[in-house]
Write a protein that holds these residues in place. Structure first.
Motif, PDB file in Angstrom:
ATOM      1  N   GLN A 279      -0.538  45.671  -0.584  1.00 42.60           N
ATOM      2  CA  GLN A 279      -0.488  45.386  -2.019  1.00 42.60           C
ATOM      3  C   GLN A 279      -1.884  45.496  -2.632  1.00 42.60           C
ATOM      4  N   ALA A 280      -2.868  44.901  -1.994  1.00 40.15           N
ATOM      5  CA  ALA A 280      -4.245  44.968  -2.497  1.00 40.15           C
ATOM      6  C   ALA A 280      -4.740  46.415  -2.492  1.00 40.15           C
ATOM      7  N   TYR A 281      -4.382  47.164  -1.466  1.00 39.52           N
ATOM      8  CA  TYR A 281      -4.779  48.573  -1.359  1.00 39.52           C
ATOM      9  C   TYR A 281      -4.174  49.376  -2.513  1.00 39.52           C
ATOM     10  N   GLN A 282      -2.892  49.138  -2.792  1.00 43.93           N
ATOM     11  CA  GLN A 282      -2.245  49.848  -3.900  1.00 43.93           C
ATOM     12  C   GLN A 282      -2.913  49.510  -5.233  1.00 43.93           C
TER      13      GLN A 282
ATOM     14  N   LEU B 154      -4.718  52.176  -7.888  1.00 45.39           N
ATOM     15  CA  LEU B 154      -4.313  52.312  -9.287  1.00 45.39           C
ATOM     16  C   LEU B 154      -5.377  51.831 -10.266  1.00 45.39           C
ATOM     17  N   ALA B 155      -6.530  51.412  -9.765  1.00 39.71           N
ATOM     18  CA  ALA B 155      -7.614  50.946 -10.632  1.00 39.71           C
ATOM     19  C   ALA B 155      -7.943  52.030 -11.653  1.00 39.71           C
TER      20      ALA B 155
ATOM     21  N   GLN C  53       0.695  51.758 -19.020  1.00 39.04           N
ATOM     22  CA  GLN C  53       1.359  52.835 -19.764  1.00 39.04           C
ATOM     23  C   GLN C  53       1.247  54.172 -19.021  1.00 39.04           C
ATOM     24  N   GLN C  54       0.080  54.474 -18.483  1.00 40.33           N
ATOM     25  CA  GLN C  54      -0.087  55.707 -17.711  1.00 40.33           C
ATOM     26  C   GLN C  54       0.803  55.703 -16.469  1.00 40.33           C
TER      27      GLN C  54
END
Length: 147
Positions: free
Chosen positions: A112-115, A119-120, A125-126
């Motif tokens: 979860q932290a990796y994902q 996505l940072a 919206q993107q």
């Protein structure tokens, strides 16, 4: 001599999408220090509970011998237990041990932290726009296959 083929926007889109998918399949496993199949087995057992080797084989898309080897490795490490299916002893069932539950829970938290790090910089919206495009492609694939 024929003119070289110019890459279309569709070519670029699917080349990039394919590259990202290929990178993602391996990236977290490398980050976690284990093979993608080991990650998948732990996560699948945590989410689905006790599962037959046959179902693991189908879900992971690997042969039965590979599933048996992975499960036996996990069993030797004390994170998985195996038993014959009491309703049909032709099948072997695998489940996480309490130690395996802890390992899988840690793995999921790390994932979860990796994902989130991956996505940072991408706004909600993107992310929704990309999800809409992926859903549209999936629907188009299904439509093409049903023709």
């Amino acid at each position: 001599m024929a003119a070289p083929h110019e890459e279309t926007s569709e070519d670029r889109f699917f080349r990039e999408l394919g590259g990202v998918c290929a990178d993602l399949r391996q990236a977290f496993a490398r980050h976690a220090g284990m093979s993608p199949h080991r990650v998948q087995v732990l996560v699948r057992l945590r989410r689905n509970g006790e599962t037959s080797h046959s179902d693991l084989r189908q879900a992971l898309g690997i042969d039965g011998a590979s599933v048996t080897r992975l499960v036996k490795e996990f069993e030797a490490e004390g994170v998985v237990r195996r038993r014959l299916d009491p309703t049909d002893n032709r099948y072997t069932l695998a489940a996480l041990t309490p130690a395996g539950e802890r390992v899988a829970a840690d793995l999921e938290r790390s994932h979860q932290a990796y994902q989130e790090r991956l996505l940072a910089g991408a706004t909600a919206q993107q992310q929704e726009i990309v999800l809409d495009v992926l859903r549209r492609i999936r629907a188009n694939v299904t439509e093409q296959e049903n023709r």
